[in-house]
Design a protein around this motif. Structure first.
Motif, PDB file in Angstrom:
ATOM      1  N   ARG A 198      -4.218   4.646 -11.610  1.00 18.88           N
ATOM      2  CA  ARG A 198      -2.783   4.407 -11.380  1.00 18.88           C
ATOM      3  C   ARG A 198      -2.559   3.537 -10.147  1.00 18.88           C
ATOM      4  O   ARG A 198      -1.693   2.662 -10.151  1.00 18.88           O
ATOM      5  CB  ARG A 198      -2.044   5.726 -11.230  1.00 18.88           C
ATOM      6  CG  ARG A 198      -1.925   6.484 -12.525  1.00 18.88           C
ATOM      7  CD  ARG A 198      -1.088   7.721 -12.354  1.00 18.88           C
ATOM      8  NE  ARG A 198      -1.072   8.478 -13.598  1.00 18.88           N
ATOM      9  CZ  ARG A 198      -0.866   9.768 -13.668  1.00 18.88           C
ATOM     10  NH1 ARG A 198      -0.652  10.461 -12.559  1.00 18.88           N
ATOM     11  NH2 ARG A 198      -0.867  10.384 -14.826  1.00 18.88           N
ATOM     12  N   GLN A 199      -3.325   3.801  -9.092  1.00 25.67           N
ATOM     13  CA  GLN A 199      -3.187   2.996  -7.877  1.00 25.67           C
ATOM     14  C   GLN A 199      -3.574   1.551  -8.146  1.00 25.67           C
ATOM     15  O   GLN A 199      -2.891   0.625  -7.723  1.00 25.67           O
ATOM     16  CB  GLN A 199      -4.061   3.589  -6.764  1.00 25.67           C
ATOM     17  CG  GLN A 199      -3.576   4.927  -6.261  1.00 25.67           C
ATOM     18  CD  GLN A 199      -4.535   5.539  -5.271  1.00 25.67           C
ATOM     19  OE1 GLN A 199      -5.757   5.386  -5.395  1.00 25.67           O
ATOM     20  NE2 GLN A 199      -4.001   6.245  -4.291  1.00 25.67           N
ATOM     21  N   ARG A 200      -4.667   1.352  -8.868  1.00 27.66           N
ATOM     22  CA  ARG A 200      -5.131   0.007  -9.193  1.00 27.66           C
ATOM     23  C   ARG A 200      -4.074  -0.722 -10.038  1.00 27.66           C
ATOM     24  O   ARG A 200      -3.718  -1.862  -9.778  1.00 27.66           O
ATOM     25  CB  ARG A 200      -6.464   0.075  -9.948  1.00 27.66           C
ATOM     26  CG  ARG A 200      -7.116  -1.260 -10.174  1.00 27.66           C
ATOM     27  CD  ARG A 200      -8.484  -1.138 -10.842  1.00 27.66           C
ATOM     28  NE  ARG A 200      -9.412  -0.398 -10.015  1.00 27.66           N
ATOM     29  CZ  ARG A 200      -9.965   0.780 -10.363  1.00 27.66           C
ATOM     30  NH1 ARG A 200      -9.697   1.328 -11.506  1.00 27.66           N
ATOM     31  NH2 ARG A 200     -10.792   1.399  -9.544  1.00 27.66           N
ATOM     32  N   ALA A 201      -3.547  -0.020 -11.043  1.00 26.70           N
ATOM     33  CA  ALA A 201      -2.528  -0.605 -11.914  1.00 26.70           C
ATOM     34  C   ALA A 201      -1.256  -0.928 -11.140  1.00 26.70           C
ATOM     35  O   ALA A 201      -0.645  -1.982 -11.360  1.00 26.70           O
ATOM     36  CB  ALA A 201      -2.222   0.343 -13.077  1.00 26.70           C
TER      37      ALA A 201
ATOM     38  N   LEU B 272       0.825  -1.201   0.000  1.00 29.15           N
ATOM     39  CA  LEU B 272       0.000   0.000   0.000  1.00 29.15           C
ATOM     40  C   LEU B 272       0.866   1.261   0.000  1.00 29.15           C
ATOM     41  O   LEU B 272       0.569   2.219  -0.710  1.00 29.15           O
ATOM     42  CB  LEU B 272      -0.943  -0.004   1.209  1.00 29.15           C
ATOM     43  CG  LEU B 272      -2.050  -1.052   1.184  1.00 29.15           C
ATOM     44  CD1 LEU B 272      -2.841  -1.025   2.483  1.00 29.15           C
ATOM     45  CD2 LEU B 272      -2.968  -0.865   0.002  1.00 29.15           C
ATOM     46  N   GLU B 273       1.926   1.238   0.784  1.00 34.39           N
ATOM     47  CA  GLU B 273       2.815   2.402   0.830  1.00 34.39           C
ATOM     48  C   GLU B 273       3.516   2.600  -0.512  1.00 34.39           C
ATOM     49  O   GLU B 273       3.632   3.722  -1.004  1.00 34.39           O
ATOM     50  CB  GLU B 273       3.854   2.229   1.936  1.00 34.39           C
ATOM     51  CG  GLU B 273       4.722   3.459   2.132  1.00 34.39           C
ATOM     52  CD  GLU B 273       5.693   3.297   3.290  1.00 34.39           C
ATOM     53  OE1 GLU B 273       6.785   3.881   3.197  1.00 34.39           O
ATOM     54  OE2 GLU B 273       5.361   2.605   4.258  1.00 34.39           O
ATOM     55  N   GLN B 274       3.973   1.522  -1.099  1.00 37.78           N
ATOM     56  CA  GLN B 274       4.657   1.571  -2.393  1.00 37.78           C
ATOM     57  C   GLN B 274       3.730   2.137  -3.483  1.00 37.78           C
ATOM     58  O   GLN B 274       4.175   2.891  -4.340  1.00 37.78           O
ATOM     59  CB  GLN B 274       5.115   0.167  -2.781  1.00 37.78           C
ATOM     60  CG  GLN B 274       5.786   0.066  -4.127  1.00 37.78           C
ATOM     61  CD  GLN B 274       6.096  -1.395  -4.476  1.00 37.78           C
ATOM     62  OE1 GLN B 274       5.914  -2.291  -3.665  1.00 37.78           O
ATOM     63  NE2 GLN B 274       6.548  -1.607  -5.694  1.00 37.78           N
ATOM     64  N   ALA B 275       2.450   1.766  -3.434  1.00 34.85           N
ATOM     65  CA  ALA B 275       1.490   2.222  -4.440  1.00 34.85           C
ATOM     66  C   ALA B 275       0.887   3.588  -4.088  1.00 34.85           C
ATOM     67  O   ALA B 275       0.132   4.146  -4.879  1.00 34.85           O
ATOM     68  CB  ALA B 275       0.380   1.195  -4.601  1.00 34.85           C
ATOM     69  N   GLY B 276       1.218   4.108  -2.918  1.00 35.41           N
ATOM     70  CA  GLY B 276       0.692   5.405  -2.502  1.00 35.41           C
ATOM     71  C   GLY B 276      -0.779   5.363  -2.131  1.00 35.41           C
ATOM     72  O   GLY B 276      -1.525   6.297  -2.426  1.00 35.41           O
ATOM     73  N   ILE B 277      -1.189   4.288  -1.476  1.00 33.86           N
ATOM     74  CA  ILE B 277      -2.593   4.103  -1.103  1.00 33.86           C
ATOM     75  C   ILE B 277      -2.733   4.186   0.404  1.00 33.86           C
ATOM     76  O   ILE B 277      -1.991   3.536   1.136  1.00 33.86           O
ATOM     77  CB  ILE B 277      -3.112   2.735  -1.604  1.00 33.86           C
ATOM     78  CG1 ILE B 277      -2.978   2.653  -3.126  1.00 33.86           C
ATOM     79  CG2 ILE B 277      -4.550   2.511  -1.178  1.00 33.86           C
ATOM     80  CD1 ILE B 277      -3.246   1.278  -3.686  1.00 33.86           C
ATOM     81  N   ASP B 278      -3.695   4.960   0.863  1.00 36.81           N
ATOM     82  CA  ASP B 278      -3.986   5.065   2.288  1.00 36.81           C
ATOM     83  C   ASP B 278      -4.503   3.714   2.787  1.00 36.81           C
ATOM     84  O   ASP B 278      -5.325   3.085   2.121  1.00 36.81           O
ATOM     85  CB  ASP B 278      -5.059   6.139   2.492  1.00 36.81           C
ATOM     86  CG  ASP B 278      -5.306   6.459   3.952  1.00 36.81           C
ATOM     87  OD1 ASP B 278      -5.458   5.513   4.743  1.00 36.81           O
ATOM     88  OD2 ASP B 278      -5.338   7.647   4.299  1.00 36.81           O
ATOM     89  N   PRO B 279      -4.042   3.241   3.944  1.00 37.63           N
ATOM     90  CA  PRO B 279      -4.493   1.937   4.461  1.00 37.63           C
ATOM     91  C   PRO B 279      -5.998   1.831   4.676  1.00 37.63           C
ATOM     92  O   PRO B 279      -6.545   0.742   4.697  1.00 37.63           O
ATOM     93  CB  PRO B 279      -3.754   1.799   5.791  1.00 37.63           C
ATOM     94  CG  PRO B 279      -2.601   2.722   5.694  1.00 37.63           C
ATOM     95  CD  PRO B 279      -3.015   3.835   4.781  1.00 37.63           C
ATOM     96  N   ASP B 280      -6.684   2.953   4.835  1.00 33.45           N
ATOM     97  CA  ASP B 280      -8.131   2.938   5.055  1.00 33.45           C
ATOM     98  C   ASP B 280      -8.935   3.104   3.773  1.00 33.45           C
ATOM     99  O   ASP B 280     -10.159   3.184   3.818  1.00 33.45           O
ATOM    100  CB  ASP B 280      -8.532   4.031   6.044  1.00 33.45           C
ATOM    101  CG  ASP B 280      -8.020   3.757   7.445  1.00 33.45           C
ATOM    102  OD1 ASP B 280      -7.893   2.566   7.793  1.00 33.45           O
ATOM    103  OD2 ASP B 280      -7.751   4.719   8.183  1.00 33.45           O
ATOM    104  N   ARG B 281      -8.264   3.159   2.640  1.00 25.88           N
ATOM    105  CA  ARG B 281      -8.947   3.363   1.356  1.00 25.88           C
ATOM    106  C   ARG B 281      -9.803   2.164   1.000  1.00 25.88           C
ATOM    107  O   ARG B 281      -9.417   1.022   1.197  1.00 25.88           O
ATOM    108  CB  ARG B 281      -7.900   3.593   0.263  1.00 25.88           C
ATOM    109  CG  ARG B 281      -8.439   3.666  -1.135  1.00 25.88           C
ATOM    110  CD  ARG B 281      -9.124   4.959  -1.464  1.00 25.88           C
ATOM    111  NE  ARG B 281      -8.168   6.048  -1.395  1.00 25.88           N
ATOM    112  CZ  ARG B 281      -8.525   7.321  -1.300  1.00 25.88           C
ATOM    113  NH1 ARG B 281      -9.769   7.649  -1.261  1.00 25.88           N
ATOM    114  NH2 ARG B 281      -7.619   8.248  -1.240  1.00 25.88           N
ATOM    115  N   ARG B 282     -10.973   2.436   0.479  1.00 27.04           N
ATOM    116  CA  ARG B 282     -11.866   1.369   0.024  1.00 27.04           C
ATOM    117  C   ARG B 282     -11.641   1.130  -1.470  1.00 27.04           C
ATOM    118  O   ARG B 282     -11.136   1.998  -2.177  1.00 27.04           O
ATOM    119  CB  ARG B 282     -13.313   1.733   0.319  1.00 27.04           C
ATOM    120  CG  ARG B 282     -13.535   1.884   1.818  1.00 27.04           C
ATOM    121  CD  ARG B 282     -14.984   2.035   2.190  1.00 27.04           C
ATOM    122  NE  ARG B 282     -15.122   2.325   3.616  1.00 27.04           N
ATOM    123  CZ  ARG B 282     -15.174   1.406   4.555  1.00 27.04           C
ATOM    124  NH1 ARG B 282     -15.094   0.137   4.254  1.00 27.04           N
ATOM    125  NH2 ARG B 282     -15.315   1.746   5.821  1.00 27.04           N
TER     126      ARG B 282
END
Length: 103
Positions: free
Chosen positions: A93-96, A76-86
């Motif tokens: 870009r995050q999905r990819a 999650l950190e590598q992809a730049g996604i907040d841990p609480d994101r649904r």
């Protein structure tokens, strides 16, 4: 903001709806854990399917065999996604980035 006062019928209906949602989410996570569904398939349906869309990305990733809490946090950190994101809230870009990291 105060919660609205519900009648007993409304409360029972809300409880039944919540139980149904938990059951659907549990079945989704079990199918990922069993290898019946891939993260790529699940994330692709996140915008259309309410059950998938309202599930946290971290929970979806933890259901993947071989991924634990530490690896999921790193992904999650590598992809730049907040841990609480649904799942429905992920950008393209995050999905990819997630699919590429898992593939």
């Amino acid at each position: 903001m105060a919660l609205p006062t519900l009648t007993p019928e409304q409360r029972a209906e809300a409880l039944a709806k919540a139980a149904e949602a938990r059951k659907a989410r549990s079945e989704l996570l079990a199918s990922i854990k069993a290898g019946e569904k891939t993260i790529a398939d699940v994330l692709g349906k996140a915008k259309d399917d309410k059950t998938i869309g309202k599930t946290k990305v971290a929970a979806l990733l933890k259901a993947v065999p071989g991924l634990g809490q530490v690896k999921v946090a790193a992904l999650l950190e590598q992809a730049g996604i907040d841990p609480d994101r649904r799942a429905a809230g992920l950008g393209e870009r995050q999905r990819a980035a997630l699919i590429e990291a898992l593939g």
